[in-house]
Write a protein that holds these residues in place. Structure first.
Motif, PDB file in Angstrom:
ATOM      1  N   SER A  34     -23.154 -51.332 -60.239  1.00 55.20           N
ATOM      2  CA  SER A  34     -23.182 -52.227 -59.082  1.00 55.20           C
ATOM      3  C   SER A  34     -23.450 -53.665 -59.526  1.00 55.20           C
ATOM      4  N   SER A  35     -22.930 -54.607 -58.763  1.00 56.15           N
ATOM      5  CA  SER A  35     -22.937 -56.062 -59.037  1.00 56.15           C
ATOM      6  C   SER A  35     -22.638 -56.356 -60.496  1.00 56.15           C
ATOM      7  N   ASP A  36     -21.639 -55.623 -61.018  1.00 54.51           N
ATOM      8  CA  ASP A  36     -21.224 -55.805 -62.404  1.00 54.51           C
ATOM      9  C   ASP A  36     -19.915 -56.583 -62.388  1.00 54.51           C
ATOM     10  N   SER A  37     -19.801 -57.629 -63.205  1.00 55.56           N
ATOM     11  CA  SER A  37     -18.545 -58.387 -63.196  1.00 55.56           C
ATOM     12  C   SER A  37     -17.998 -58.548 -64.614  1.00 55.56           C
ATOM     13  N   GLY A  38     -18.541 -57.775 -65.564  1.00 60.20           N
ATOM     14  CA  GLY A  38     -18.092 -57.822 -66.962  1.00 60.20           C
ATOM     15  C   GLY A  38     -16.746 -57.134 -67.119  1.00 60.20           C
ATOM     16  N   PRO A  39     -16.302 -56.960 -68.385  1.00 59.91           N
ATOM     17  CA  PRO A  39     -15.027 -56.276 -68.614  1.00 59.91           C
ATOM     18  C   PRO A  39     -15.082 -54.831 -68.108  1.00 59.91           C
ATOM     19  N   LEU A  40     -13.950 -54.389 -67.547  1.00 64.88           N
ATOM     20  CA  LEU A  40     -13.910 -53.056 -66.942  1.00 64.88           C
ATOM     21  C   LEU A  40     -14.077 -51.949 -67.972  1.00 64.88           C
ATOM     22  N   ALA A  41     -13.667 -52.196 -69.223  1.00 68.04           N
ATOM     23  CA  ALA A  41     -13.767 -51.156 -70.253  1.00 68.04           C
ATOM     24  C   ALA A  41     -15.215 -50.692 -70.388  1.00 68.04           C
ATOM     25  N   THR A 112     -17.576 -56.650 -58.919  1.00 66.82           N
ATOM     26  CA  THR A 112     -16.429 -57.534 -58.688  1.00 66.82           C
ATOM     27  C   THR A 112     -15.565 -57.549 -59.942  1.00 66.82           C
ATOM     28  N   HIS A 113     -14.377 -56.960 -59.825  1.00 66.59           N
ATOM     29  CA  HIS A 113     -13.462 -56.853 -60.958  1.00 66.59           C
ATOM     30  C   HIS A 113     -12.068 -57.173 -60.491  1.00 66.59           C
ATOM     31  N   SER A 114     -11.221 -57.543 -61.438  1.00 61.38           N
ATOM     32  CA  SER A 114      -9.798 -57.658 -61.115  1.00 61.38           C
ATOM     33  C   SER A 114      -9.042 -56.705 -62.048  1.00 61.38           C
ATOM     34  N   PRO A 115      -8.889 -55.462 -61.639  1.00 56.45           N
ATOM     35  CA  PRO A 115      -8.343 -54.454 -62.540  1.00 56.45           C
ATOM     36  C   PRO A 115      -6.842 -54.610 -62.752  1.00 56.45           C
ATOM     37  N   SER A 183     -12.961 -56.159 -74.918  1.00 50.89           N
ATOM     38  CA  SER A 183     -12.637 -56.730 -73.617  1.00 50.89           C
ATOM     39  C   SER A 183     -11.138 -56.533 -73.356  1.00 50.89           C
ATOM     40  N   ASP A 184     -10.468 -55.954 -74.357  1.00 50.34           N
ATOM     41  CA  ASP A 184      -9.021 -55.771 -74.242  1.00 50.34           C
ATOM     42  C   ASP A 184      -8.718 -54.282 -74.074  1.00 50.34           C
ATOM     43  N   SER A 185      -8.417 -53.861 -72.859  1.00 50.09           N
ATOM     44  CA  SER A 185      -8.188 -52.449 -72.577  1.00 50.09           C
ATOM     45  C   SER A 185      -6.926 -51.925 -73.249  1.00 50.09           C
ATOM     46  N   THR A 186      -5.862 -52.752 -73.268  1.00 50.25           N
ATOM     47  CA  THR A 186      -4.568 -52.299 -73.762  1.00 50.25           C
ATOM     48  C   THR A 186      -4.676 -51.844 -75.222  1.00 50.25           C
ATOM     49  N   GLY A 187      -5.452 -52.584 -76.015  1.00 49.62           N
ATOM     50  CA  GLY A 187      -5.548 -52.276 -77.439  1.00 49.62           C
ATOM     51  C   GLY A 187      -6.196 -50.927 -77.708  1.00 49.62           C
ATOM     52  N   LEU A 188      -6.979 -50.442 -76.755  1.00 43.85           N
ATOM     53  CA  LEU A 188      -7.727 -49.193 -76.990  1.00 43.85           C
ATOM     54  C   LEU A 188      -7.007 -47.954 -76.455  1.00 43.85           C
TER      55      LEU A 188
END
Lengths: 218, 293
Positions: A34-41, A112-115, A183-188
């Motif tokens: 909750s109230s997390d706005s860091g990277p979604l990974a 708050t994320h922008s997935p 912070s880069d989802s695609t690479g993983l």
């Protein structure tokens, strides 16, 4: 197989034994994301960790739901002990898929994320990796294998800790470390898919151990 | 199906069964008698394939097996009829057929407490009826019952005996256990006694036992003269009557078969076949010659 899974799913649903692990999972998600706005990974890494614990609980509840007599009748009806076990595994996977959907959606509501699509795919891979490992642990600690509930609980705790902490060996540990530091989802996506395959292998081993032990005990 | 030199023990515990040889043939009703803890249940679990013998072999186990355990305690919230529907589906029946069959079986057993009541609210005897019903959803090739009479009320005893008869008459093998030796004479064709893990075949084959049925096939005579219609089911001893093309197939208790045959001949029916139904489908045809009148 569909009939068997349908039966097991219904029995679990009516028994309401899914409620406690489900509430724990939602609770953990609320606390961790909750109230997390860091990277979604990283967010999905915590959701996956929560799912590990809950999938163990869910599987133990599901397999332990029926007593020995009831299970005997079921095994005779199904015609094979192995097929009955596979039914349990499939049902557990089905329940964990529901939890995974919650695990993907709720962090977006809580924080708050922008997935982007890569985030969601990575999140699904990560949570399924943990779920499969959790189901394997749950099977090995279930009532047909470890009759005493206390022993089963201790064993489950030890195995969950091992899965979380065994550096470089456990797919869960590798996964969580990877996801926290990116912070880069695609690479993983690729490496996580490999971990998912490894977790599927772990699940197969867990099921094989369960099958072997129950065969010996009966 | 037969067991050969079957031994069983759990872990390093005592031997529960040692050198058990048993022969179960289609259409036969077998009783296994023994005291409490003599290994009856273990033997049955091996027969249905739930347990593996420590040594020895069990060969040609039939595909469709009905198993009724000695205790059927259910904590499920599933209702009796929905449990049976699920079990029927698992056995490959369509849902509606399974439900109808379940209702029919529970009606025959006169389940008290309601077919839609959750399993866990049922009393021991009524739960046992559900256990019995699930074993009979599909017609079993092997029906295995663990102390089926205990817990059932007297009215259900008759129905249980009917179920056993029907399963045997269809060519299925039936094995049940009981701790009373007297009961075996009434219901079984043969019996094994289990004592200290060893079985002995008890004597006293009941040749005129309950399962002796005669299958009678009647047709229109070759002369073409239509025979007189008879209400077969009203005749004493007729268990089943069914039409097949122009012929009628009757299943008659052995002691009434002569009277039924005489009635048939008097009404200008022609005898097409005569067989012992208790010995299953491969029964000995006594006479297949057409005895036209």
């Amino acid at each position: 197989m569909i009939a068997l899974v349908r039966y097991m799913f219904t029995v679990m649903l009516l028994s309401q034994r899914y409620l406690a692990p489900l509430l724990l999972f939602v609770g953990l998600l609320a606390v961790l994301t909750s109230s997390d706005s860091g990277p979604l990974a990283a967010t999905y890494a915590s959701a996956a960790g929560a799912l590990l614990v809950c999938s163990v609980w869910l599987t133990m509840a599901l397999v332990g739901l029926e007593d020995r007599t009831h299970r005997s009748v079921l095994v005779v009806s199904v015609g094979s002990r192995l097929r009955t076990l596979l039914g349990s595994v499939t049902t557990a996977v089905l329940w964990c898929l529901l939890l995974t959907v919650a695990g993907l959606g709720l962090p977006l509501v809580f924080g708050t994320h922008s997935p982007v699509l890569a985030d969601l795919v990575l999140g699904a891979e990560a949570q399924l990796t943990c779920a499969f490992t959790g189901i394997a642990i749950g099977l090995v600690c279930s009532r047909p294998v470890v009759r005493r509930q206390g022993h089963a609980l201790v064993l489950a705790l030890v195995l969950v800790l091992a899965a979380l902490l065994a550096k470089g060996v456990s797919p869960v540990n590798v996964l969580l470390t990877d996801l926290q530091n990116t912070s880069d989802s695609t690479g993983l996506l690729g490496s996580t898919a490999v971990l998912l395959v490894v977790a599927t292998g772990v699940l197969a081993v867990g099921a094989a151990i369960t099958h072997a032990v129950t065969l010996r005990k009966d | 199906m037969h067991c050969e030199a079957v031994c069983k023990r759990y872990g390093r515990g005592r031997w529960i069964l040692s050198d058990v040889d048993m022969e179960v043939t289609a259409g036969e009703v077998l009783a296994v008698v023994g005291g409490n803890g003599s290994g009856k249940s273990t033997l049955l679990r091996i027969l249905v394939g739930l347990s593996r013998p420590t040594s020895g072999t069990v060969s040609v186990r039939p595909r469709r097996i009905g198993y009724v355990p000695d205790r059927f305690t259910a904590h499920d919230r599933v209702s009796a009829i929905s449990y049976l529907t699920h079990m029927g589906r698992i056995r490959g029946m369509p849902g509606s057929a399974a439900r109808a069959r379940g209702r029919h079986l529970l009606d025959r057993l006169s389940l008290v407490g309601g077919q839609d009541a959750p399993l866990r609210t049922l009393s021991k005897g009524n739960a046992q009826k559900v256990a019995l019903a699930q074993a009979l959803l599909v017609e079993p090739d092997l029906l295995v019952l663990d102390e089926p009479w205990s817990g059932l009320d007297v009215s259900a005893h008759g129905v249980l005996a009917e179920f056993i008869d029907e399963a045997a008459a269809r060519g299925g093998a039936v094995v049940f256990t009981d701790h009373r030796e007297a009961i075996t004479g009434t219901y079984a064709d043969g019996a094994y006694a289990l004592h200290d893990g060893r079985v002995t075949r008890l004597g006293g084959q009941h040749t005129a036992g309950h399962a002796s049925l005669v299958e009678l096939v009647l047709t229109v005579p070759t002369t073409g003269v239509p025979p007189v219609e008879v209400d077969w089911r009203a005749l004493p001893g007729v268990v089943d009557a069914s039409g097949r093309d122009e012929s009628v197939v009757l299943r008659v208790a052995r002691e009434h078969s002569d009277a039924v045959l005489l009635t048939a001949l008097q009404h200008h029916w022609s005898v097409d076949g005569l067989a012992r139904a208790a010995a299953g489908r491969a029964g000995h045809r006594v006479d297949s010659g057409r005895a036209a009148l």
